[in-house]
Scaffold this active site. Structure first.
Site, mmCIF file in Angstrom:
data_model
loop_
_atom_site.group_PDB
_atom_site.id
_atom_site.type_symbol
_atom_site.label_atom_id
_atom_site.label_comp_id
_atom_site.label_asym_id
_atom_site.label_seq_id
_atom_site.Cartn_x
_atom_site.Cartn_y
_atom_site.Cartn_z
ATOM 1 N N THR A 17 -32.260 -87.013 38.228
ATOM 2 C CA THR A 17 -33.462 -87.844 38.128
ATOM 3 C C THR A 17 -34.276 -87.805 39.408
ATOM 4 O O THR A 17 -35.508 -87.712 39.379
ATOM 5 C CB THR A 17 -33.074 -89.297 37.783
ATOM 6 O OG1 THR A 17 -32.357 -89.316 36.546
ATOM 7 C CG2 THR A 17 -34.312 -90.161 37.651
ATOM 8 N N SER B 81 -29.209 -90.218 29.671
ATOM 9 C CA SER B 81 -28.591 -89.709 30.894
ATOM 10 C C SER B 81 -27.442 -90.629 31.255
ATOM 11 O O SER B 81 -27.310 -91.712 30.686
ATOM 12 C CB SER B 81 -29.609 -89.673 32.032
ATOM 13 O OG SER B 81 -29.043 -89.130 33.213
ATOM 14 N N ARG C 285 -27.262 -84.920 24.636
ATOM 15 C CA ARG C 285 -28.392 -84.167 25.175
ATOM 16 C C ARG C 285 -27.873 -82.975 25.967
ATOM 17 O O ARG C 285 -26.876 -83.082 26.681
ATOM 18 C CB ARG C 285 -29.238 -85.064 26.091
ATOM 19 C CG ARG C 285 -30.532 -84.428 26.604
ATOM 20 C CD ARG C 285 -31.555 -84.309 25.496
ATOM 21 N NE ARG C 285 -32.876 -83.932 25.991
ATOM 22 C CZ ARG C 285 -33.340 -82.683 26.093
ATOM 23 N NH1 ARG C 285 -32.557 -81.673 25.766
ATOM 24 N NH2 ARG C 285 -34.562 -82.448 26.520
ATOM 25 N N CYS D 10 -22.686 -78.796 17.358
ATOM 26 C CA CYS D 10 -23.700 -79.821 17.094
ATOM 27 C C CYS D 10 -23.050 -81.206 17.133
ATOM 28 O O CYS D 10 -22.076 -81.459 16.423
ATOM 29 C CB CYS D 10 -24.360 -79.604 15.742
ATOM 30 S SG CYS D 10 -25.492 -80.942 15.282
ATOM 31 N N CYS E 209 -30.906 -82.705 20.842
ATOM 32 C CA CYS E 209 -30.150 -82.353 22.049
ATOM 33 C C CYS E 209 -30.434 -80.927 22.502
ATOM 34 O O CYS E 209 -30.205 -80.593 23.651
ATOM 35 C CB CYS E 209 -28.651 -82.567 21.825
ATOM 36 S SG CYS E 209 -27.852 -81.336 20.776
ATOM 37 N N CYS F 20 -28.157 -76.324 19.681
ATOM 38 C CA CYS F 20 -28.216 -75.201 18.737
ATOM 39 C C CYS F 20 -29.175 -74.128 19.225
ATOM 40 O O CYS F 20 -28.938 -72.930 19.065
ATOM 41 C CB CYS F 20 -28.609 -75.686 17.338
ATOM 42 S SG CYS F 20 -30.180 -76.578 17.256
ATOM 43 N N CYS G 15 -30.570 -84.986 13.301
ATOM 44 C CA CYS G 15 -30.781 -84.309 14.582
ATOM 45 C C CYS G 15 -31.048 -85.299 15.720
ATOM 46 O O CYS G 15 -31.883 -86.196 15.603
ATOM 47 C CB CYS G 15 -31.946 -83.331 14.467
ATOM 48 S SG CYS G 15 -32.274 -82.405 15.976
#
Length: 542
Positions: free
Chosen positions: A332, A49, A296, A487, A514, A517, A511
């Site tokens: 958050t 984050s 992310r 991606c 995130c 896709c 990978c």
């Protein structure tokens, strides 16, 4: 294994649920068994984050946190919001900025480090936390959630059990809380099975890309915050940047791109790298080095996209339910508060010995919380940008400065992110530099090496293609394979174009989890599923 409460995900929502329940136990001399299952190798390994923390929920959960060794120390001291052109930087006067974009009293943090601290706090209260275990599937009995089933370990790519095989485990609970973060794979199943979006709109998303830098200059001071809109995206997509100075020598820099963009040539990773070549940004990064990278997906749907949270046997909370506030550029505090409400709802039901099939009380408590109020007030900002940067900015000013979030209308989201792309034939090509300077900008695969991501190659591919013909016959022909661009880790690659015709190669080892896709694929033909527990990124200080 049986528990009173099973929690999926050791992020801020899940850990706050666990802590609050054990606090209620301690206060009232009761006892509930609680476990938290986490797919990362350790708590915080998959947490990424910005991040700026509004401490409102932390104040409620742990009132004396300032007297403890919390990793929440850098208070925001100054902030600026800029409009960038290709070579200039224009500060936006404070008068034009909505109140909710300001960060007085907030803290610049590493959310991963905060989650590590919360996990230790929870364990000291008696919570069982199991990192390195995926919640592979949901345990149903008579159409009620009864827990989760963990993923097997030690299965090779052909589906055979190796010498390192570990069987799946059933974790049963009276209730199960799903706090997987944005686009949780189990949350997706629950939303579909129980039709949780029946009364609201679909969810919308963005992708956030972030780097952590060590710097040796005084362009920004500890506690400084910088945001920007404009270049390089302009009207190509909704989005912007952030730079947060965590300490004298450490800063986080990131770029967010809304996934409702239309041009299939757009590449969020390349936009991020291009952003860092701006003179203003180069000054900030001068004499520095990148030490970590990650990406992310994040929720942007807000108020219009809130689901029904409860269903028989459980709750969906936090970013799994879409509680992030786009206007505030933070979520958050809302995730933590949703966890607090979840614990209170379960505890009230339990001590009254009601043992409800469904914790419907959560939905009422949520509507009375500050989360609901702030998401309602910011509801019209993000949809306004469907008409472009200029009209979106004008709408935000009118909605927030004149109506103060109380306009007598609610704008609707325009289109699902996976349906937004135009045919490549009708799209303007976007050219990005073929080579990076390796000082401020970096190629994708080099950056992935700074994420710590790792997957055993001899395991089943966790990125499932539902219909094998679609990647070429549809995605390639209509959009020139957008998965190769959206991606952020170079997972998807088109090969053999000249020799045998195009085919899609999936480099699942890269990978970053995130989920982009799973969101952006035009026909929803890519399904993200969890790999073996403990694999994926290993973020540090992110």
């Amino acid at each position: 294994m049986k528990y009173d409460l099973v929690i999926v995900g050791a992020g801020p929502a899940g850990l706050s649920t666990a802590i609050k329940l054990k606090q209620l136990d301690k206060k009232n001399n009761t006892n509930h068994s609680v476990c938290v299952i986490e797919k990362g190798s350790e708590v915080g390994a998959h947490i990424l984050s910005g991040a700026i923390l509004d401490p409102i929920a932390l104040n409620e959960l742990i009132p004396d946190w300032k007297n403890l060794d919390t990793p929440v120390v850098t208070q925001v001291k100054s902030e600026s919001f800029s409009f960038l052109t290709s070579n200039k930087n224009f500060n936006i006067p404070d008068f034009f900025l909505p109140k909710d974009t300001k960060n007085k009293g907030n803290y610049i943090i590493s959310l991963g480090n905060l989650c590590k601290w919360l996990a230790k706090y929870a364990e000291n209260l008696g919570v069982d936390i199991f990192p390195g275990f995926t919640a592979k599937d949901i345990l149903f009995e008579n159409n009620k959630v009864k827990g989760v089933i963990t993923g097997e370990k030690g299965v090779d790519k052909n589906g055979k059990k190796s010498d390192l095989y570990e069987a799946a485990i059933a974790l049963r609970g009276r209730q199960t809380i799903f706090a997987e973060g944005c686009r949780g794979h189990l949350g997706k199943k629950l939303i579909e099975k129980f039709n949780l979006y029946e009364n609201n709109q679909f969810q919308t998303y963005a992708i956030g890309l972030k780097e952590l830098w060590e710097v040796n200059n005084n362009t920004l001071n500890k506690g400084d915050v910088f945001h920007s809109i404009g270049w390089p995206l302009y009207n190509n997509a909704y989005g912007g940047s952030f730079i947060y100075k965590l300490s004298d020598t450490l800063l986080s820099i990131g770029f967010v791109v809304g996934l409702d963009y239309k041009n299939p040539y757009l590449n969020p990773y390349e936009e991020f790298q291009k952003f860092k070549t701006h003179k203003k940004i180069k000054d900030v990064l001068n004499n520095g080095k990148r030490i970590s990278y990650g990406a992310r997906a994040l929720n942007e749907g807000g108020f219009q996209s809130l689901p029904k949270f409860s269903f028989p046997g459980g709750l969906i909370i936090g970013c799994n339910a879409g509680t992030l506030n786009v206007l505030k550029i933070k979520g958050t505090h809302n995730a933590m508060k949703s966890g607090i409400i979840a614990a209170e709802s379960f505890y009230s039901d339990s001590i009254k010995d009601i043992n409800s099939i469904e914790l419907s009380e959560f939905n009422k408590k949520f509507k009375n919380s500050f989360i609901y109020k702030e998401l309602y007030k910011s509801r019209n900002v993000r949809p306004g940008f469907n008409k472009g940067l200029l009209l979106g900015t004008l709408n935000a000013f009118v909605d927030q400065k004149i109506f103060r979030g109380n306009a007598p209308w609610t704008l609707r989201h325009h289109i699902k992110d996976n349906n937004s792309l135009k045919n490549v034939k009708n799209s303007k090509k976007i050219l990005y530099p073929s080579k990076k300077d390796n000082v401020y900008s970096f190629d994708r695969l080099t950056n992935v090496s700074f994420s710590g991501t790792n997957h055993k190659e001899d395991q089943p591919n966790h990125l499932k293609i539902i219909k094998e013909a679609i990647p070429i016959e549809h995605n390639y022909e209509k959009y020139l394979s957008p998965e190769t661009r959206y991606c952020p880790a170079g997972v998807y690659e088109i090969i053999n174009i000249e020799n045998q015709g195009p085919s899609l190669q999936i480099n699942f080892q890269n990978c970053l989890h995130c989920k982009t896709c799973d969101i952006k694929d035009p026909l929803q033909n890519i399904s993200w599923t969890p790999p073996e527990g403990g694999e994926g990124p290993r973020y540090s200080n992110m």
